[in-house]
Motif scaffolding. Structure first.
Motif, PDB file in Angstrom:
ATOM      1  N   PRO A 167       0.913  -1.268  -0.092  1.00 35.57           N
ATOM      2  CA  PRO A 167      -0.065  -0.039   0.044  1.00 35.57           C
ATOM      3  C   PRO A 167       0.643   1.199  -0.151  1.00 35.57           C
ATOM      4  O   PRO A 167      -0.007   2.289   0.023  1.00 35.57           O
ATOM      5  CB  PRO A 167      -0.888  -0.197   1.439  1.00 35.57           C
ATOM      6  N   ASP A 168       2.055   1.011  -0.023  1.00 31.53           N
ATOM      7  CA  ASP A 168       3.023   2.389   0.384  1.00 31.53           C
ATOM      8  C   ASP A 168       2.984   3.355  -0.908  1.00 31.53           C
ATOM      9  O   ASP A 168       2.944   4.498  -0.322  1.00 31.53           O
ATOM     10  CB  ASP A 168       4.439   1.764   0.690  1.00 31.53           C
ATOM     11  N   TYR A 202      -1.548   3.624  -2.232  1.00 31.58           N
ATOM     12  CA  TYR A 202      -2.341   4.023  -1.444  1.00 31.58           C
ATOM     13  C   TYR A 202      -2.298   5.495  -1.004  1.00 31.58           C
ATOM     14  O   TYR A 202      -3.296   6.194  -1.024  1.00 31.58           O
ATOM     15  CB  TYR A 202      -2.120   3.234  -0.018  1.00 31.58           C
ATOM     16  N   THR A 203      -1.020   5.802  -0.795  1.00 32.58           N
ATOM     17  CA  THR A 203      -0.799   7.242  -0.523  1.00 32.58           C
ATOM     18  C   THR A 203      -1.190   8.085  -1.772  1.00 32.58           C
ATOM     19  O   THR A 203      -1.590   9.095  -1.598  1.00 32.58           O
ATOM     20  CB  THR A 203       0.559   7.325  -0.053  1.00 32.58           C
ATOM     21  N   LEU A 252      -3.516   7.608  -3.710  1.00 34.81           N
ATOM     22  CA  LEU A 252      -5.080   7.560  -3.635  1.00 34.81           C
ATOM     23  C   LEU A 252      -5.535   8.776  -2.764  1.00 34.81           C
ATOM     24  O   LEU A 252      -6.246   9.633  -2.992  1.00 34.81           O
ATOM     25  CB  LEU A 252      -5.561   6.250  -3.529  1.00 34.81           C
ATOM     26  N   ILE A 253      -4.754   8.586  -1.796  1.00 35.68           N
ATOM     27  CA  ILE A 253      -5.065   9.608  -0.467  1.00 35.68           C
ATOM     28  C   ILE A 253      -4.743  11.072  -1.049  1.00 35.68           C
ATOM     29  O   ILE A 253      -5.653  12.040  -0.920  1.00 35.68           O
ATOM     30  CB  ILE A 253      -4.407   9.124   0.791  1.00 35.68           C
ATOM     31  N   ILE A 304      -7.387  12.390  -3.564  1.00 37.22           N
ATOM     32  CA  ILE A 304      -8.655  12.677  -2.957  1.00 37.22           C
ATOM     33  C   ILE A 304      -8.308  13.988  -2.255  1.00 37.22           C
ATOM     34  O   ILE A 304      -9.336  14.948  -2.352  1.00 37.22           O
ATOM     35  CB  ILE A 304      -9.127  11.740  -1.872  1.00 37.22           C
ATOM     36  N   ILE A 305      -7.395  14.221  -1.286  1.00 39.43           N
ATOM     37  CA  ILE A 305      -7.097  15.499  -0.748  1.00 39.43           C
ATOM     38  C   ILE A 305      -7.019  16.706  -1.578  1.00 39.43           C
ATOM     39  O   ILE A 305      -7.660  17.719  -1.552  1.00 39.43           O
ATOM     40  CB  ILE A 305      -6.146  15.554   0.200  1.00 39.43           C
ATOM     41  N   ALA A 307     -10.436  17.700  -2.939  1.00 35.88           N
ATOM     42  CA  ALA A 307     -11.164  18.343  -2.070  1.00 35.88           C
ATOM     43  C   ALA A 307     -10.703  19.917  -2.228  1.00 35.88           C
ATOM     44  O   ALA A 307     -11.315  21.026  -1.969  1.00 35.88           O
ATOM     45  CB  ALA A 307     -11.102  17.675  -0.656  1.00 35.88           C
ATOM     46  N   ILE A 340     -11.887  21.587  -5.106  1.00 39.88           N
ATOM     47  CA  ILE A 340     -13.065  21.883  -5.127  1.00 39.88           C
ATOM     48  C   ILE A 340     -13.341  23.405  -4.184  1.00 39.88           C
ATOM     49  O   ILE A 340     -14.022  24.294  -4.504  1.00 39.88           O
ATOM     50  CB  ILE A 340     -14.085  20.869  -4.426  1.00 39.88           C
ATOM     51  N   VAL A 341     -12.786  23.195  -3.105  1.00 46.95           N
ATOM     52  CA  VAL A 341     -12.922  24.336  -1.946  1.00 46.95           C
ATOM     53  C   VAL A 341     -12.487  25.657  -2.589  1.00 46.95           C
ATOM     54  O   VAL A 341     -12.844  26.567  -2.642  1.00 46.95           O
ATOM     55  CB  VAL A 341     -12.119  24.153  -0.562  1.00 46.95           C
ATOM     56  N   ILE A 368     -15.058  26.856  -4.937  1.00 44.34           N
ATOM     57  CA  ILE A 368     -15.922  27.665  -4.488  1.00 44.34           C
ATOM     58  C   ILE A 368     -15.572  28.848  -3.734  1.00 44.34           C
ATOM     59  O   ILE A 368     -16.368  29.981  -4.227  1.00 44.34           O
ATOM     60  CB  ILE A 368     -16.455  26.733  -3.174  1.00 44.34           C
TER      61      ILE A 368
END
Lengths: 430, 1508
Positions: free
Chosen positions: A190-191, A194-195, A197-198, A201-202, A205, A208-209, A212
């Motif tokens: 996952p090293d 996975y990271t 992916l995280i 996502i961040i 986000a 998006i902020v 806006i």
């Protein structure tokens, strides 16, 4: 932007919030020293600094309650900064600062010093927002990446130098560099995945902020009849646009960018130094690090900042606290090298055919491009021998092109030089 | 190093971070949807749903027919009865069919369907068999083999038989079907009747509740339901939202973005302005939606709200009950679910901004509505209002506040700030009329109904620009690359078109893309100024024109904010005085030179001629030179050498006046009185005003005219002072004035002042009086004492140096040398100087001439620099080009290209900002703060414009540019000739009212000026030079175009100064009481109307003519009436008594110019004919536009009455006081002029007016008018009256007179004699006619013997004709043969001779009492000679006029109604009804020369012989 935007209470509240964040930052830093690194002296210092920010927070909060903008930057301070940001002083200071940081890197990379610099810059950045002209530049949604750029480049550079200093000391003592201590291979899952992916996502986000909170800035509809003044490229191209001041478009827009790309591609082939792979170091790669940082930080990033903040209508220079008056006219009395040369000899350059007129410039350029490399080979014999003919000459040529910009800038500022070679008959100017 | 299986990072921790980041993403996504839910337009639309709900529910409650419930219930009963009937009928049907009616009906239907199917089936078979048979027959006939043929024949025969059978079957089926239908309908006949009855009753019921039902349905639809509520939820509404962006797409009304042309326009304004096209959404209605009491309401408001709320809720409860009763109990189909109705009336509180946003557009009949001329689907919003149409947010739409209060409100509510990224921010309300210019290029097409100005502010601005001559410096071209883009106000070329040959004119007019300008220069020509006044006066005038004449249009060039002595740098302080003296010097020197034929223009051209001619003779001309030679010759031809006034004075026809005809100057009281009387009465006051007439004196009444078309002449005596060698020359001054009054075209060929037809002696008296009127007030003395100091040589040199240094031809090093002694060596001092350079005057100066030459040089330069030639014709500037910025597209000029410079500081230093210009409660008053600011010494400045200046907006720049044009030079270090040049205009010239203090007057003047300035701005901001798709341009139909174009000419020559041109328009709300009031007036009026007007029984005489008849009003609640001479009156005691109206309530009374229809309380249409006085309640008048023109006539009525009360009797009281006899002697009203006169006559008359009515006090003057102008006026009257009075079938510009037709001529007599026969008068008339003719025959015989030479022959022919006539008549009478008598009377053209008798018989007081016919004199001549009617009047109008003159004039005419209806008068002259007599009189007038020449009619000629 007509200088009529009056700062009001809402600005004071904003500053109070900003300084409160600074307070939290210092408080955190102090707490870190107190509890983790157990350095009480440091903790006290940063606690005190945090207290200063807290006071500022309260001052602006109070001002906000009375719908007043709070203490503003004094005029003398504005004038000083405006002066310091003049093109010559600004570039000279950038270069000197660059040299100083590298030379006293041991001092500057200490966390306390770096943190003090950060604090100072935050303190000043907040205060500067009380000035309406600066505020209107910095709060343009277009320009939000610039502070991000400044602090992120600053931070990464600091990290690299900081670790390089430590590593250099360790290497001098015969110890392996820090990176080698935990030199283990890691798993893709996952090293890595996975990271990633995280991180995706961040990032989503955050975007998006951002979208806006700061709407895409709409400006006047495009028309061929009326260009916006100043007409600015996207922020990341402003360095290139700045080059247009000194060179003709074929040079600033075609040759130099091509050389940058070619140079970046060529680095792995030119780089013969096997040291420094996988860890930070300065002493082992002095030349490479200095060259890169000069090219990137001094010539690229500072020119972007300059283009964004300091270039106003008609591409004139404006101090950060100066009103962008469209009617400001600066003298443009640059002269060509040929004119300087022939006038000194008492002859009228304008009356000469271009091939005789431009002989001095052409000789200079030829000497620069073809005379300098052999000279360099002689001066840097060690390098020349290690690298071999081809690699060395490529390196020198790339450096020459990189140096072409500061050279021209200095010539422009010192002797008002317009062109070294000026052949408008064939649209060929250097 | 080998890889391990152990992960580098803690898996659990990673999972936590991953989880947290997912939550973060979810939250941001929710935030995004929330943000979308709150996009600015969505809450607005949600709120609007509430507003709709509340509005319709309130309306439902209000429209609830409470007062008609009894009636409705009665109808219900009726309906129930009818339903019962239907039921019964159904039962009867059941018994008829024996039991179950429904089953039977079903059976019938089934049977019918079966039969139809069978029929279709059979028919298909039949068609197929027929076709097969035809094929068989064809095959048979073509078969060659006999056997085969036979076989085929058999088959065909068989088919034929089959077809016959099928046909029979078809017919049988058809019969069965018919039978089935018949049975069904017979059985149901009774039921159907009952059902129809029921339908009628239900229809009636619907009428009673229609209004209510509609609002109830809307209310039910708009109330919130579960589905709506769900779909409007946040997040859900992101998918199928009921809230959407509304937009209008306009593909042809494109937006021009720089070079990206033809970008379609998307207007999304209706996204927020949701009720823009809904009539009921008035601001008042929206404000009334608030029923709940709030804390901040006053006690009064709370009380009002409470009572209203309670009443509404009560009423609503009833309404819902009513609906429930109908829907649930009576099972009516209401079109909605009763359950959807709200339980009570909702209350919605809206802020003022919301009220504005949700309210409908004003005047939906004119804008937005799909039936209006500007439907939103076609025009969008931003076309007129500007702003960014595609925006859906308040800020991006580029709203512009109209005043400071609004700005503050917006800043608070919408975070408003100026939006700079859209080139066309919305027009603030005060400039909204600017938008009209885009499509209404004629400007005068914004005047509707004759005199109603639809865009008054814009029109005022346009007129101010026109009158003040802005176009002289600033080109306002209506064309952009051949396309019409706006009003065209360009200067006419020099020389004017009329002064060119036809050939040259045609050449100029040939290019349709660049037609010549049409505007004349607004100032007087200065070519002959030296004959009019003197240099000293001119200097003072240039220095301060308004000091001499406060209301002059000439702007100020000096003593302005940047060139007064206080602000000029030391070395420039003398410049203004030097320049003024030099300009005056230049003008006078050139003027004198012009009079002697040695002006520069002529001299230069003569020099060129001298140079070129020898070349031509030697044949050495180059092409260019040849062209130049032609040009030079033509120029010299055009520039006719004038004859100085000292040598000759010419009259109005251009003929020299013998010196003896001009009396010597006189200051005798009688002569002065005569002069004043002439000045007062001969029309001067229609255009000018003069303080001398404003006070009674010299036995003459005071006349205070306010005309501002021409200059105020009060101080004329101080101006017209000619100097001869520095000494006053009264003789020359007087001569100039006499000439000007006699024929102004001599001194100013392009003047609009007409030739007044004064005799030289009269002109001399006018001049004497004008010159005797010395003024001596303080203001004038101050002005007069302030002479501009004469410049020293040093001063002249200093200023000349400024120009000389910049002269392109001059060697700058030699300038000082040149200034000492002029150019001596052109080769070194000015090697490139052209022959016509201004500097030529400095060549070879004689000693002692230096000052004059320098003055001349500076003057010439200054005139050119400041553009004096834009308004004045100045020698030396014949072909000069306008000096100002073109204004064609100023309205869209990029504000970044305007140099605001240091203007904000200037305004701060010199003005006092005030929030508003006028008092919001009384718009006519200046705001209180405004008045205070004036007192403070600093002039007031409206905050709105200050903000606009600070925000670098066009409005701000333009406003300040007009207010103080030079102020943009404030604190700028500029060279003298680089400074701004625009002079300072003052547009408004209010007069001080009695008892008004200095400060008040100053404040009022300031405010009036601010208003005028805004008007000018409105026009200029409208000039955007956007080529509009032709579909959108206002292209009026021909009649309207004629009206529109003619109006411009009317204004050009100030026709309305004398004549009343259009009546006023009054729009009146017709409520019940108004209807009663009108009915009462109508009853009163009707009694007096029987003379031509129907009592109820008989029809109106000329119902198609709008003086008699009017169509029923389109909207019975809103009447439109045309009237003149309005006045305020209190109701009469009778009105108070009968109608119970408040005796103090004001009535507006006017005389109707057109017939007006109204609907009386009994719903009957009644018509007032024109010419009667009608009063309406003043407070019910919705809009009022005053009549256009006639000021001079109005001014003269009381004056004349005072002068001669016996001749000019005043009638009426108060406002009504008027004198019809005076009006008869004054310029006539031109209302119905197109109906009245023949176009050809009018054209000729306009070009060269001849006297018409003998008794008038003044004659129509001769205007300096081109053929095109006259044509436009003729078409104007034709077009306007054709539109206004369509029923009379007006034709123009050509006209046929059917009465002159040969057939008509014969037919009339036959008709007439037939009429006599029918009436049994044939024989008697035959006899009397025979006697008359015999008498005439005798006279003719005598004449024949007496006559000599040529006349003899004619007299003998006359005698012979009469003899033959007598013979034939005699035989017929003697034999008593009716047929023969009839024939001979017909042949004798009895109709025409009797008709002529009607006109020409004296002593019967029909025509000849007042009118002259040819040489037959009238008893007391009051009207125009009758023979003029032949060429002047239109036949229809003549007929209508004689039938009742009162209908057609705007004042009661002294012309009597000679043939009142229903009275048989003058039967002995001509037999017939009154209308028949009128017709005969008209016929005779239209044929007057021919009728008068009939042998029998010649005897009317009086003793005069040889007359026609």
């Amino acid at each position: 932007m007509h200088g009529s935007e009056q700062a009001s209470g809402s600005l004071a509240y904003g500053l109070a919030f900003f300084y409160f964040l600074c307070f939290l930052l210092n408080a955190g830093f102090a707490a870190y020293h107190w509890y983790l690194s157990k350095n009480q002296k440091q903790a006290k210092i940063w606690g005190a600094v945090g207290g200063l920010f807290l006071i500022l927070t309260l001052v602006y909060l109070g001002a906000g309650l009375f719908d007043s903008p709070g203490p503003a930057l004094p005029q003398a301070g504005r004038d000083l900064v405006d002066w310091a940001m003049g093109p010559i002083v600004y570039t000279a200071l950038s270069v000197l600062g660059f040299i100083a940081v590298l030379y006293w890197r041991r001092f500057f990379t200490q966390p306390a010093v770096a943190f003090a610099i950060l604090n100072l810059s935050l303190l000043f950045a907040g205060w500067a927002m009380t000035e309406p002209n600066f505020r209107s530049i910095m709060t343009k949604p277009d320009n939000v990446p610039i502070p991000l750029l400044i602090y992120s480049v600053g931070f990464t550079t600091w990290v690299a130098l900081h670790r390089a200093v430590i590593n250099d000391e360790r290497i001098a003592k015969g110890e392996p560099p820090l990176e080698k201590l935990e030199d283990e291979k890691v798993l893709v899952w996952p090293d890595l995945v996975y990271t990633e992916l995280i991180a995706m996502i961040i990032c989503t986000a955050i975007l998006i902020v951002w979208a806006i909170v700061l709407k895409a800035p709409l400006e006047a509809p495009a028309t061929a009849a009326k260009a916006p003044n100043p007409s600015k490229a996207p922020w990341y191209f402003l360095g290139l646009q700045e080059m247009l001041v000194y060179y003709d478009p074929w040079m600033a827009g075609v040759v130099l960018p091509t050389m940058i790309i070619v140079g970046l591609i060529a680095i792995p082939y030119i780089d013969f130094n096997p040291k420094g792979a996988g860890y930070y170091t300065f002493n082992q790669r002095k030349f490479a690090v200095v060259m890169f940082l000069f090219g990137f930080v001094v010539l690229w990033v500072t020119l972007i900042v300059l283009g964004t903040i300091l270039r106003g209508p008609n591409w004139n220079f404006f101090g950060p606290f100066e009103y962008w008056d469209t009617h400001k006219v600066l003298p443009l009395n640059n002269v060509n090298l040929s004119t300087i040369f022939w006038n000194a000899l008492g002859r009228n350059a304008a009356a000469m055919p271009w091939y005789t007129r431009e002989i001095p410039g052409i000789i200079l350029v030829v000497l620069y491009l073809f005379g300098l490399p052999p000279l360099m080979a002689k001066l840097m014999k060690g390098y020349f021998i290690k690298m071999g003919f081809l690699r060395f000459f490529m390196l020198v040529t790339l450096i020459q092109f990189m140096a072409a910009l500061p050279i021209k800038m200095i010539l422009r500022w010192t002797i008002n030089l317009k062109y070294i070679v000026f052949i408008p008959e064939y649209f060929f100017n250097i | 190093m080998a890889a391990t299986d152990k992960p580098y990072r803690n898996q659990y921790r990673l999972d936590v971070v991953f989880g947290a980041s997912c939550v973060l993403l979810l939250l941001t996504t929710v935030w995004m949807l929330y943000d979308d839910h709150n996009r600015p337009f969505k809450p607005i639309q949600r709120k609007f749903r509430d507003v709709e709900d509340a509005l319709y529910t309130q309306q439902m409650a209000e429209k609830f027919p409470q007062d008609r419930l009894d009636k409705i219930k009665a109808v219900w009963e009726e309906a129930d009865k009818a339903r019962e009937k239907v039921k019964k009928a159904k039962e009867e049907v059941a018994t008829k069919v024996g039991g179950d009616a429904d089953a039977w009906l079903k059976k019938q239907a089934l049977e019918k369907a079966r039969l139809e199917a069978q029929y279709q089936d059979t028919k298909a078979t039949y068609d197929s068999e027929v076709s097969l048979y035809n094929i068989l027959v064809d095959q048979r006939d073509n078969a060659t083999e006999p056997g085969h043929k036979k076989k085929l024949d058999e088959a065909a025969q068989a088919k034929k038989k089959l077809i016959a059978e099928l046909d029979k079957k078809l017919q049988d089926l058809q019969r069965q079907l018919t039978e089935n239908e018949r049975v069904t309908s017979d059985t149901l006949a009774e039921q159907k009747k009952a059902e129809d009855e029921l339908a009628a009753i239900e229809d009636n019921l619907r009428k009673l509740t229609n209004d209510f039902d509609r609002t109830a349905k809307l209310s039910a639809q708009k109330s919130w339901k579960v589905g709506d509520w769900f779909r409007a939820l946040p997040i859900i509404d992101g998918f199928a939202s009921p809230y959407k962006i509304q937009q209008v797409t306009l593909n042809d009304l494109t937006i021009e973005y720089g070079s990206f042309k033809d970008v379609p326009r998307y207007d999304r304004c209706t996204t927020c302005h949701l009720a823009i096209d809904r009539g009921g959404f008035t601001p008042a209605a929206l404000r009334r939606l608030d029923l709940e009491e709030k804390k901040d309401d006053s006690e009064q408001v709370k009380k009002e709200k409470k009572s209203r709320r309670e009443a509404l809720q009560e009423r609503y409860k009833e309404a819902v009950k009513f609906v429930k009763e109908r829907g649930d109990d009576r099972k009516e189909d209401l079109g909605f679910k009763v359950g959807d109705l709200a339980s009570k009336v909702p209350s919605v509180r809206l802020s003022e901004a919301q009220v504005r946003m949700y309210s409908a557009h004003p005047r939906l009949g004119l804008f937005v509505d799909s039936n209006s001329p500007h439907p939103v689907e076609k025009f969008g919003c931003t076309t007129c209002h500007a702003g960014q149409g595609s925006a859906t947010e308040f800020y991006f739409a580029a709203h512009t506040p109209d005043n400071t209060a609004q700005k503050k409100e917006w800043e608070k509510e919408h975070k408003w700030e100026p939006f700079h990224d859209w080139e066309f921010p919305m027009l603030p309300a005060r400039f909204v009329e600017s938008g009209c210019v885009k499509c209404h290029h004629q400007m005068t097409d914004l005047i509707r109904y004759g005199s109603q100005e639809e865009a008054p502010k814009l029109l005022r601005g346009y007129n101010l620009v026109r009158e003040n001559g802005c176009f002289g410096c600033h080109e306002i071209s209506g064309l952009k690359s051949g396309k019409a883009v706006g009003p065209d106000l360009r200067l006419e070329p020099w020389p004017a078109l009329e002064q060119l040959t036809a050939d040259e004119r045609a050449k100029i007019l040939a290019d349709p893309g660049n037609p010549p300008g049409t505007m004349r220069k607004v100032g007087p020509s200065l070519r002959r100024i030296s004959e009019k006044t003197n240099e000293v006066w001119a200097r003072k005038w240039i220095n301060s024109p308004r000091g001499f004449r406060p209301d002059t249009r000439m702007p100020h060039f000096y003593n302005l904010s940047t060139n007064n002595a206080d602000v000029l740098p030391q070395d420039q302080k003398d410049y203004p005085a030097t320049e003024i003296s030099s300009i005056a010097h230049y003008l006078f020197e050139e003027s004198q030179a012009y009079l002697t034929g040695t002006d520069r223009f002529r001299r230069f051209n003569e020099d060129r001629l001298k140079y070129l001619k020898p070349l031509e003779e030697r044949g050495q001309l180059s092409d260019k030179q040849a062209k130049e030679l032609i040009e030079v010759r033509r120029r010299l031809e055009i520039a006719v050498k004038p004859t100085p006034l000292a040598l000759q004075i010419v009259d109005g026809d251009g003929k020299p006046v013998p010196e003896g005809d001009i009396p010597a100057s006189s200051d005798k009281a009688d002569d002065l009185k005569a002069g004043r009387q002439l000045f007062t009465e001969r029309g001067c006051l229609a255009c000018h005003s003069h303080a001398g007439t404003e006070k009674a004196g010299a036995d003459l009444a005071a006349v205070a005219g306010e005309a501002h078309f021409g200059p105020n002449l009060s101080r004329l005596a101080e101006k017209v002072v000619v100097h001869l060698k520095g000494q006053k020359d009264p003789v020359a001054s007087r001569r100039w004035l006499i000439q000007w009054v006699l024929n102004p075209n001599v001194s100013h060929p392009r003047t609009r002042m007409p030739i007044m037809h004064l005799k030289p002696a009269e002109a001399a008296r006018v001049a004497d009086w004008l010159l005797s009127q010395k003024v001596d007030d303080r203001e004038f003395q101050e002005w007069n004492d302030k002479d501009v100091p004469a410049p020293t040589q040093e001063m002249l040199k200093n200023l000349a140096r400024v120009y000389l240094k910049k002269a392109p031809a001059v060697n700058t090093l030699k300038v000082d040398e040149v200034l000492e002694k002029g150019f001596t060596d052109l080769k070194t001092e000015a090697p490139l100087m052209t022959d016509d350079a201004d500097e030529q005057v400095l060549v070879n100066i004689k000693p002692g001439d230096l000052n004059d030459k320098l003055k001349y040089y500076i003057g010439k330069k200054a005139v050119g620099r400041m553009g004096c030639f834009a308004c004045h014709d100045i020698p030396g500037y014949e072909y000069a080009k306008p000096i100002g910025t073109p204004l064609n597209d100023w309205g869209k000029k990029d504000p970044a290209r305007l140099a605001f410079e240091d203007i904000v500081a200037f305004v701060k230093a010199n003005y006092q900002t005030v929030p508003a210009r006028d008092d919001p409660t009384d718009k006519a008053k200046p705001a209180k703060k405004w008045t205070e600011a004036v007192k403070d010494g600093k002039k007031p400045y409206e905050q709105f414009f200050f903000d606009a200046l600070e925000g670098h907006m066009r409005e701000g720049f333009l406003h300040q540019k007009i207010e103080d044009p030079r102020s943009y030079d404030y604190n700028r270090d500029m060279k003298w000739d680089d400074r701004l040049r625009m002079p300072q205009f003052r547009f408004a010239h209010p007069r001080r009212t009695d008892g008004e203090g200095d400060d008040e007057f100053k404040a009022r003047t300031d405010q009036a000026e601010a208003e005028a300035r805004e008007a000018v701005m409105t026009f200029i901001l409208g000039l955007v030079a956007e080529p509009i798709h032709p579909r959108y341009l206002n292209n009026p139909p021909p009649d309207r175009l004629a009206e529109v174009k003619g109006r411009q000419v009317l204004e050009k020559f100030n026709c309305a100064g004398c004549h009343l041109v259009r009546p006023g328009v009054y729009e009146v709300r017709a409520d019940q009481q108004t209807r009663e009031l009108l009915k009462l007036s109508h009853d009163t009026v009707a009694k007096g109307l029987s003379t031509d007007y129907g009592d109820v029984k008989a029809p109106i005489d000329f119902a198609a003519d709008n003086a008699w008849g009017a169509p029923p009003p389109a909207d019975p609640d809103r009447l439109q009436m045309f009237g003149v001479r309005p006045g305020i009156r209190k109701p009469t005691p009778r009105q108070v008594e009968q109608l119970g109206i408040d005796p103090d309530r004001d009535l507006l009374r006017f005389r109707l110019a057109d017939a007006a229809a109204f609907v009386d309380p009994a719903r009957q249409v009644k018509v007032f004919p024109a010419g009667v006085n009608v009063g309406v309640f003043k407070d019910q008048v919705v809009s009022e536009s005053r009549s256009f023109g006639g000021t001079f006539a109005d001014l003269m009525v009381p004056y004349l009455a005072k002068k001669d009360l016996t001749k000019y009797k005043m009638e009426g009281e108060g406002d009504d006081r008027d004198s019809n006899t005076a009006r008869r002697d004054l310029p006539p009203p031109l209302v119905r002029e197109g109906e009245r006169v023949q176009p050809e006559w009018l054209f000729t008359f306009l070009r060269n007016p001849t006297p018409i009515r003998p008794q008038v006090i003044l004659r129509m003057p001769k205007f300096n008018m081109s053929d095109d102008d006259a044509k436009a006026l003729v078409n104007y009257f034709g077009g306007a009256d054709k539109l206004r009075n369509p029923g009379i079938g007006l034709t123009y510009p050509y006209l046929t007179v059917p009465q002159r037709d040969e057939f008509y001529w014969r037919e009339r007599s036959a008709d007439y004699v037939g009429r006599l026969e029918k009436a049994g008068e044939l024989e008697a008339r035959g006899k009397s006619y025979l006697e008359e003719t015999q008498k005439r025959l005798e006279a003719a015989r005598e004449a024949a013997t007496a006559a000599k030479d040529d006349a003899k022959k004619e007299a003998e022919a006359q005698r012979d004709a009469l003899e033959a006539e007598v013979k034939a008549l005699k035989e017929a009478v003697d034999t008593k043969n009716a047929a023969r008598l009839k024939k001979s009377l017909e042949e004798a053209q009895l109709y025409w001779s009797d008709g002529y008798r009607l006109l020409a018989t004296t002593g019967k007081s029909i025509c000849l009492d007042c009118h002259r016919v040819g040489a037959v004199k009238a008893k007391e001549e009051q009207g125009p000679p009758l023979e003029l009617a032949f060429s002047r009047l239109r036949p229809d109008w003549t007929e209508h006029w004689m039938a009742n003159p009162d209908r057609l004039l705007t004042y009661p005419t002294p012309m009597p109604q000679n043939f009142p209806r229903g009275q048989l008068l003058f039967q002995e002259l001509m037999s017939g009804s009154s209308l028949e007599q009128v017709g005969a009189a008209r016929d005779v007038l239209m044929n007057l020369p021919k009728v008068a020449d009939m042998p029998v009619n010649r005897s009317y000629r009086a003793a005069t012989s040889g007359g026609k």
